[in-house]
Design a protein around this motif. Structure first.
Motif, short mmCIF file in Angstrom:
data_model
loop_
_atom_site.label_atom_id
_atom_site.label_comp_id
_atom_site.label_asym_id
_atom_site.label_seq_id
_atom_site.Cartn_x
_atom_site.Cartn_y
_atom_site.Cartn_z
N HIS A 52 0.80 -1.22 0.00
CA HIS A 52 0.00 0.00 0.00
C HIS A 52 0.84 1.27 0.00
O HIS A 52 0.31 2.35 -0.25
N THR A 53 2.11 1.16 0.32
CA THR A 53 2.98 2.34 0.29
C THR A 53 4.14 2.20 -0.68
O THR A 53 4.63 3.21 -1.19
N GLN A 54 4.60 0.96 -0.93
CA GLN A 54 5.75 0.70 -1.79
C GLN A 54 7.02 1.37 -1.27
O GLN A 54 7.96 1.58 -2.03
N ILE A 55 7.04 1.68 0.02
CA ILE A 55 8.21 2.31 0.63
C ILE A 55 8.80 1.32 1.64
O ILE A 55 8.24 1.12 2.72
N PRO A 56 9.90 0.66 1.31
CA PRO A 56 10.50 -0.29 2.25
C PRO A 56 11.33 0.42 3.32
O PRO A 56 11.84 1.53 3.10
N TYR A 57 11.47 -0.23 4.45
CA TYR A 57 12.30 0.27 5.54
C TYR A 57 13.19 -0.85 6.05
O TYR A 57 12.89 -2.04 5.88
N LYS A 58 14.29 -0.48 6.68
CA LYS A 58 15.12 -1.47 7.34
C LYS A 58 14.36 -2.09 8.51
O LYS A 58 13.54 -1.43 9.15
N TYR A 59 14.68 -3.34 8.80
CA TYR A 59 14.00 -4.02 9.91
C TYR A 59 14.27 -3.31 11.23
O TYR A 59 13.35 -3.15 12.06
N TYR A 60 15.51 -2.87 11.43
CA TYR A 60 15.86 -2.26 12.71
C TYR A 60 15.40 -0.81 12.82
O TYR A 60 15.69 -0.15 13.82
N GLN A 61 14.68 -0.31 11.81
CA GLN A 61 14.02 0.99 11.95
C GLN A 61 12.69 0.87 12.69
O GLN A 61 12.09 1.89 13.03
N ARG A 127 2.49 1.37 10.69
CA ARG A 127 3.04 0.26 9.89
C ARG A 127 2.03 -0.90 9.81
O ARG A 127 1.87 -1.52 8.76
N ILE A 128 1.36 -1.18 10.90
CA ILE A 128 0.37 -2.26 10.88
C ILE A 128 -0.84 -1.87 10.04
O ILE A 128 -1.39 -2.69 9.29
N GLN A 129 -1.26 -0.61 10.13
CA GLN A 129 -2.39 -0.15 9.33
C GLN A 129 -2.10 -0.27 7.83
O GLN A 129 -2.99 -0.60 7.04
N ASN A 130 -0.84 -0.04 7.43
CA ASN A 130 -0.45 -0.16 6.03
C ASN A 130 -0.03 -1.59 5.67
O ASN A 130 0.51 -1.81 4.58
N MET A 160 -5.20 -6.19 12.35
CA MET A 160 -6.24 -5.28 12.84
C MET A 160 -7.52 -6.07 13.09
O MET A 160 -7.77 -7.09 12.44
N THR A 161 -8.33 -5.55 13.99
CA THR A 161 -9.67 -6.09 14.21
C THR A 161 -10.68 -4.97 14.01
O THR A 161 -10.60 -3.94 14.68
N LEU A 162 -11.58 -5.18 13.08
CA LEU A 162 -12.58 -4.16 12.76
C LEU A 162 -13.89 -4.49 13.47
O LEU A 162 -14.54 -5.49 13.17
N ALA A 163 -14.25 -3.65 14.40
CA ALA A 163 -15.55 -3.78 15.05
C ALA A 163 -16.60 -3.06 14.21
O ALA A 163 -16.29 -2.33 13.28
N GLU A 164 -17.85 -3.31 14.53
CA GLU A 164 -18.94 -2.69 13.78
C GLU A 164 -18.86 -1.16 13.88
O GLU A 164 -18.73 -0.60 14.97
N GLY A 165 -18.90 -0.51 12.72
CA GLY A 165 -18.86 0.94 12.68
C GLY A 165 -17.45 1.52 12.67
O GLY A 165 -17.29 2.74 12.56
N GLN A 166 -16.41 0.66 12.76
CA GLN A 166 -15.04 1.15 12.75
C GLN A 166 -14.48 1.20 11.33
O GLN A 166 -14.89 0.44 10.45
N THR A 167 -13.51 2.09 11.13
CA THR A 167 -12.76 2.15 9.88
C THR A 167 -11.37 1.59 10.11
O THR A 167 -11.00 1.26 11.25
N VAL A 168 -10.60 1.51 9.05
CA VAL A 168 -9.23 1.00 9.17
C VAL A 168 -8.42 1.89 10.10
O VAL A 168 -7.59 1.43 10.88
N ALA A 169 -8.66 3.20 10.01
CA ALA A 169 -7.89 4.14 10.83
C ALA A 169 -8.21 4.00 12.32
O ALA A 169 -7.34 4.19 13.18
#
Length: 641
Positions: A52-61, A127-130, A160-169
């Motif tokens: 979703h971002t195509q931007i990689p990061y180092k693991y230790y970041q 990071r988890i959201q993306n 993520m866990t989406l409850a009723e009425g929740q968005t990804v954010a």
């Protein structure tokens, strides 16, 4: 020593045989490692990526991740790994082969604080959201998540866990801080050693009970974690605890496997549906068959009939019939140099350079010399061959420029050496500034930039001049017919022979020939999946070459019959226009990825443009030379008074 065709065929078959026989021949970096019982091994960490971002990061970041006790040690990386954002480093995820199975361990708890503050939790939540995935390596094998397709490497950083009425954010985000590692091995009973043939991880989330002043008092053993197996949430809300107690833990399991070491990569490619590729090839072959029939009818029936008519002067009826056919009437203008001859010759030279790079790379890939275990090997091979193919660019660019009656071939050579590499380097440098601002691992260091510039001006440019020098010493081929001093006026064209329309129509078939395979390539590129079915790709490349050549010949013949002698540029653009459809399709992949960030959109647009530009030069050059040989052939077959 003279080498005949039989020796070449034998060498190719022998190379394929060696590449597929276990224990006889191994490529560089592909020698197997035999693990003895109790031998210590370690997992290598790489980057984290998101579709979703195509931007990689180092693991230790990643915030809160414990670094190795001896410090971070980077593996020696090739040029392709650096450009792709791979950063392979050591870790404290160690194991004693076959002796420590099922034991839960804490990662280096004394070297990092288990308390993660609010600011770092926000980064983890983002990071988890993306939907970032973590990429590790063990004995050269990339990790795959248990229960997921092996062609989709890596494991989830969280969920993520989406409850009723929740968005990804607003959804609750959980961090996968405990890893159940499964190592598959194949035993060798003769020497009591084993080889690793599989590497899987099942990530889970564990909220360990908070221990004040935690210093790893329990040794390597994992402490007790929360009642009812609570999961570790990193979502921070107002009025709640603004920090989390996080321990990184893991356990290793060993599973025997009947898979041989030289077959351990097969599972990563099992998800590729070969029936789709065969359908694509059959579809493309139908296009080639139709075009071949059309070209055969033009060459065998129409052209031969026209040539017999033009060479016959027996009756006045024949002389009158000459006036009815258009392609002979423009014989005095058909070899008139095109407008902007230097630009066209530079495009042709760049197209030959890309064609040489592509063909040589595909041959080595089909023979098995580009192993998926060699991370970045394909990208490195493309760059090196592009630089070495610069001599072909200089030779053919100057050769075409002299055919156009050009004089200043040195200026043409400079443009050839700087144009295509300059455009690619400029776009890459511009994108790299944004990646550096985002602190991505794909940001190229200054030293690598210096190496690329040194390859460009130290190797590529001299090779372009060397090729141009050889081309300038060769005699210019004489045109089969004389060119009139005054250009002939092009008559009004029927609507479907309009230059813009005919060019756009000509690009549909070459694009259609590669459309399905292009989908798999883009999926592999943007979804961080494996694509190593080079056999299919090589067949598609051959179909693309034939399709581009035949559609250019057909459209060129129709143009000459319409008494339009401006065929030079149109022969290049007819097949080259397929890149326009490729660019539109590549950019439309943007919607499939669900990208929202500006940098990600810039990456998608820029790399799609570079790929389409290279594709235009490749197919356009094939179309140009196809028409050029056709025109020379038909006008050298008639007698002009």
């Amino acid at each position: 020593m003279k080498i005949n065709k039989k020796q070449i065929v034998f060498f190719i078959l022998f190379s394929i045989f060696l590449n597929h026989v276990n224990g006889i021949f191994y490529l560089p970096g592909m020698i197997p490692h035999d693990f003895a019982q109790g031998e210590e091994g370690a997992i290598k960490v790489n980057k984290i990526t998101s579709v979703h971002t195509q931007i990689p990061y180092k693991y230790y970041q990643l915030p809160g991740v414990c670094q190795p006790k001896e410090g971070i040690i980077d593996d020696t990386e090739n040029l392709g790994e650096i450009l792709l954002g791979d950063r392979i480093e050591n870790s404290d995820y160690t194991f004693n082969f076959l002796t420590d199975g099922g034991k839960c361990k804490v990662i280096n708890s004394e070297s990092c604080s288990p308390i993660i503050k609010k600011e770092d939790l926000k980064v983890l939540e983002d990071r988890i959201q993306n939907q970032y995935r973590v990429h590790w390596l063990l004995d050269g094998l990339p990790v795959r998540q248990t229960g997921r397709l092996a062609s989709d490497p890596g494991f989830d950083l969280g969920f993520m866990t989406l409850a009723e009425g929740q968005t990804v954010a607003t959804a609750e985000k959980y961090l996968n801080n405990h890893l159940e590692i499964t190592i598959f091995y194949h035993s060798n009973p003769t020497d009591n050693t084993s080889r690793i043939v599989g590497f899987e991880i099942f990530p889970t989330s564990r909220q360990y009970k908070k221990v004040e002043n935690w210093k790893g008092d329990t040794g390597d053993d994992c402490p007790q974690y929360g009642e009812n197996f609570e999961q570790l949430s990193v979502s921070v809300k107002e009025g709640e605890d603004q920090e989390r107690f996080v321990l990184w833990t893991y356990e290793v399991k060993y599973t025997p496997s009947p898979v041989l070491w030289n077959k351990r990569w097969d599972i990563y490619f099992e998800s590729n549906d070969n029936s789709v590729h065969w359908f694509s090839i059959l579809n493309s072959l139908m296009i080639v068959f139709i075009l071949t029939v059309m070209v055969a009818m033009i060459i065998i029936r129409t052209l031969k009939k026209d040539i017999r008519r033009y060479t016959s002067i027996d009756t006045s009826e024949d002389r009158d019939s000459q006036e009815e056919t258009g392609w002979k009437m423009i014989h005095g203008d058909v070899f008139r140099p095109p407008s902007h001859p230097m630009l066209l010759s530079v495009c042709i030279g760049s197209g030959v350079q890309i064609f040489s790079m592509t063909l040589i790379t595909m041959i080595f890939a089909v023979l098995g010399f580009l192993s998926p275990a060699n991370i970045g090997g394909l990208a490195t091979a493309l760059i090196v061959l592009f630089v070495l193919s610069a001599m072909f660019a200089g030779y053919f660019s100057t050769r075409v420029f002299t055919i156009f009656k050009g004089r200043n071939w040195k200026k043409n050579t400079i443009y050839t050496a700087l144009s295509m590499p300059g455009i690619i380097f400029g776009i890459f440098f511009f994108v790299n500034m944004f990646l550096r601002g985002a602190k991505s691992s794909a940001a190229v260091p200054f030293g690598t930039f210096a190496s690329i510039i040194a390859m460009w001006f130290g190797i590529s440019v001299p090779l372009v001049f060397l090729g141009s020098y050889f081309a300038s010493k060769k005699p210019v081929p004489e045109d089969p017919v004389r060119t009139n001093q005054i250009p002939r006026q092009v008559p009004d064209q029927i609507w479907y022979m309009n230059p813009y329309l005919s060019i756009l129509m000509g690009g549909i078939l070459p694009f259609g020939a590669v459309f399905i395979e292009l989908h798999f390539i883009l999926t592999s590129l943007w979804d961080n999946q494996f694509y190593y079915i080079f056999g299919f790709l090589f067949i598609v490349l051959m179909i693309l070459i034939v399709t581009s050549a035949e559609i250019s010949i057909v459209m060129c013949y129709f143009q000459l019959c319409a008494e339009d002698h401006h065929w030079w540029w149109r022969s290049f653009l007819t097949a080259g226009s397929s890149s326009l459809y490729m660019f539109i399709y590549s950019v439309s992949f943007f919607r499939y990825l669900g990208i929202t960030k500006f940098i990600s959109s810039l990456l998608d647009f820029s790399y799609s443009f570079i790929m389409s530009l290279a594709f235009a030069a490749l197919t356009g050059t094939i179309g140009f030379y196809s028409c050029y040989f056709l025109v020379r052939k038909i006008y050298s077959s008639i007698h002009i008074n």
